[in-house]
Design an enzyme around this catalytic site. Structure first.
Site, PDB file in Angstrom:
ATOM      1  N   LYS A  34       1.249  -1.387  -0.264  1.00  0.00           N
ATOM      2  CA  LYS A  34      -0.007  -0.303  -0.166  1.00  0.00           C
ATOM      3  C   LYS A  34       0.702   1.270  -0.187  1.00  0.00           C
ATOM      4  O   LYS A  34       0.206   1.943  -0.430  1.00  0.00           O
ATOM      5  CB  LYS A  34      -0.850   0.303   0.989  1.00  0.00           C
ATOM      6  CG  LYS A  34      -0.253  -0.141   2.302  1.00  0.00           C
ATOM      7  CD  LYS A  34      -1.412   0.176   3.730  1.00  0.00           C
ATOM      8  CE  LYS A  34      -0.802   0.516   5.140  1.00  0.00           C
ATOM      9  NZ  LYS A  34      -1.072  -0.136   6.077  1.00  0.00           N
ATOM     10  N   ARG A 129      -8.135   0.377  16.809  1.00  0.00           N
ATOM     11  CA  ARG A 129      -8.152   0.571  15.132  1.00  0.00           C
ATOM     12  C   ARG A 129      -9.562  -0.800  14.930  1.00  0.00           C
ATOM     13  O   ARG A 129     -10.485  -0.888  15.289  1.00  0.00           O
ATOM     14  CB  ARG A 129      -7.347   0.533  14.571  1.00  0.00           C
ATOM     15  CG  ARG A 129      -7.894   1.576  13.187  1.00  0.00           C
ATOM     16  CD  ARG A 129      -6.739   1.275  12.469  1.00  0.00           C
ATOM     17  NE  ARG A 129      -6.032   0.299  11.728  1.00  0.00           N
ATOM     18  CZ  ARG A 129      -5.402   0.048  10.303  1.00  0.00           C
ATOM     19  NH1 ARG A 129      -4.391   1.126  10.111  1.00  0.00           N
ATOM     20  NH2 ARG A 129      -4.524  -0.858   9.833  1.00  0.00           N
TER      21      ARG A 129
HETATM   22  C1  PLP Z   1       0.087  -0.774   5.982  1.00  0.00           C
HETATM   23  C2  PLP Z   1      -0.604  -2.150   6.707  1.00  0.00           C
HETATM   24  C3  PLP Z   1       0.586  -3.205   7.224  1.00  0.00           C
HETATM   25  C4  PLP Z   1       2.050  -3.098   7.710  1.00  0.00           C
HETATM   26  O1  PLP Z   1       2.442  -1.872   7.915  1.00  0.00           O
HETATM   27  P1  PLP Z   1       3.984  -1.544   8.096  1.00  0.00           P
HETATM   28  O2  PLP Z   1       4.374  -0.761   8.939  1.00  0.00           O
HETATM   29  O3  PLP Z   1       4.330  -0.794   6.961  1.00  0.00           O
HETATM   30  O4  PLP Z   1       4.735  -3.172   7.783  1.00  0.00           O
HETATM   31  C5  PLP Z   1       0.375  -4.357   7.862  1.00  0.00           C
HETATM   32  N1  PLP Z   1      -1.154  -4.989   8.852  1.00  0.00           N
HETATM   33  C6  PLP Z   1      -1.962  -3.439   8.395  1.00  0.00           C
HETATM   34  C7  PLP Z   1      -3.272  -4.010   8.851  1.00  0.00           C
HETATM   35  C8  PLP Z   1      -1.672  -2.175   7.696  1.00  0.00           C
HETATM   36  O5  PLP Z   1      -3.134  -1.074   7.303  1.00  0.00           O
END
Ligand code: PLP
Length: 357
Positions: A34, A129
């Site tokens: 993402k 969250r």
């Molecule tokens: C963005 C996200 C991650 C990855 O997190 P990073 O800090 O970029 O490694 C993992 N799990 C969920 C649910 C996320 O939204």
């Protein structure tokens, strides 16, 4: 146009570093795309580096990955919208879930097209969250699982996103404990106990993750070699797999305080200035439309970002050792907020590179 240089070899290296470290502890890594809005070239570099699958928060990004011919398992990170259940099942192999109405829709779609589908139930261990509060999970499953007519593929949690809660032996232990309880009480073996993201890596490295945890979802450590939750870099990774380059369009000596009555700036804020006398300033062809300035680090340590507007970045180069001229290129490394915004800007060109320098 500003240019985003993407060093794929560095992304492969960062991925291998993270994958090897987690593998030693029996944990699979899911590569999170993402941060680069599902750029297929970057996703492929993650797969080359050894991730067991990919994950993204948006169906639109996932569509991009599928259209590029990627057939690796893909997980949807954001809770699915009920209205998109059919697309979710078609495009992805698993998703993170917390609402039984959505789980039922996904289960129905998966039966309809005869595609096995992985439901991962999110447990909120305190970050507030997404997820069912940890002390309600067993009761919630008991009430709903029969109507769902679908086994859970696994459970998961997320920390450090809203509440800034860091992973600990306590909250990770709660997740592992719940996994054991679910398996016992419902005779339902769980394949995946999933945690994320990058802020969980130090615990993995130190061997402090509960043994049941077998999957970690990682974006930032792979893309940027950083753990912003601790303001730290990840050992044996590159922090410059992404470089933003653009040109200087004006260099002038100007006073450090504006002249006249101060109103609001282009973004509705009343700016505050300190008088530091006459300063040499460079205007750079890069605006807040293109990238969030807080996510930029000039590669020249003598260059300071003062601010800017939609189309200009204003920098102070008084203390720089470089003798800049109009037309010179300036380069920036990116933090997560910078990368996320720049990767969706249509005003930035992307250039993929294979060299390491
Ligand atoms: C963005 C996200 C991650 C990855 O997190 P990073 O800090 O970029 O490694 C993992 N799990 C969920 C649910 C996320 O939204």
């Amino acid at each position: 146009m500003p240019r985003l240089e993407i060093y794929l070899q560095k992304i492969r290296h960062n991925t291998r570093t993270v994958v090897q470290m987690c593998k030693q502890k029996g944990i699979d890594v899911v590569g999170v795309t993402k941060g680069v809005s599902g750029m297929p070239e970057v996703a492929k570099a993650m797969l080359d580096g050894g991730v067991c699958g990919l994950a993204d928060a948006r169906l639109r990004n996932i569509t991009k990955l599928r259209s590029a011919g990627i057939d690796a398992p893909i997980m949807l990170l954001r809770l699915p919208r009920l209205s998109r259940a059919a697309s979710v099942v078609k495009l992805t192999d698993s998703s993170l879930n917390s609402e039984w109405s959505a789980i039922r829709s996904l289960a129905k779609e998966s039966r309809k097209i005869r595609k096995p589908y992985g439901i991962i139930l999110m447990v909120d261990v305190g970050d507030l969250r997404e997820g069912i509060m940890f002390h309600h999970v067993l009761r919630s499953i008991r009430r709903n699982i029969a109507i769902t007519k679908m086994h859970l593929h696994g459970i998961g949690t997320n920390v450090g996103c809203y509440g800034g809660v860091l992973p600990s032996e306590k909250n990770m232990g709660i997740l592992a404990q719940i996994a054991g309880d679910i398996e016992k009480q419902f005779s339902m073996p769980l394949s995946v106990i999933s945690v994320g993201g990058t802020n969980c890596l130090p615990m993995v490295e130190k061997g402090m993750m509960a043994p049941r945890i077998n999957q970690i979802r990682i974006g930032e450590a792979i893309l940027l070699g950083r753990d912003s939750s601790r303001n730290a870099v990840v050992k044996d990774t590159y922090q410059d797999a992404f470089v933003l380059a653009t040109e200087i369009v004006e260099i002038k000596d100007k006073p450090s305080e504006p002249i006249g009555t101060i109103g609001r700036d282009a973004f509705g804020k009343v700016p505050v200035f300190k008088d530091k006398g006459l300063r040499r300033r460079a205007l750079v062809a890069l605006g807040k439309q293109d990238v969030r300035f807080a996510g930029l680090i000039p590669t020249d340590p003598g260059m300071k970002i003062l601010g800017g507007s939609s189309d200009y970045l204003i920098s102070d180069i008084t203390e720089s050792g470089v003798n800049y001229r109009v037309g010179d290129e300036v380069r920036f490394h990116l933090l997560y907020a910078g990368l996320v915004t720049v990767s969706i800007s249509p005003y930035v060109n992307r250039v993929f590179k294979e060299d390491i320098k």
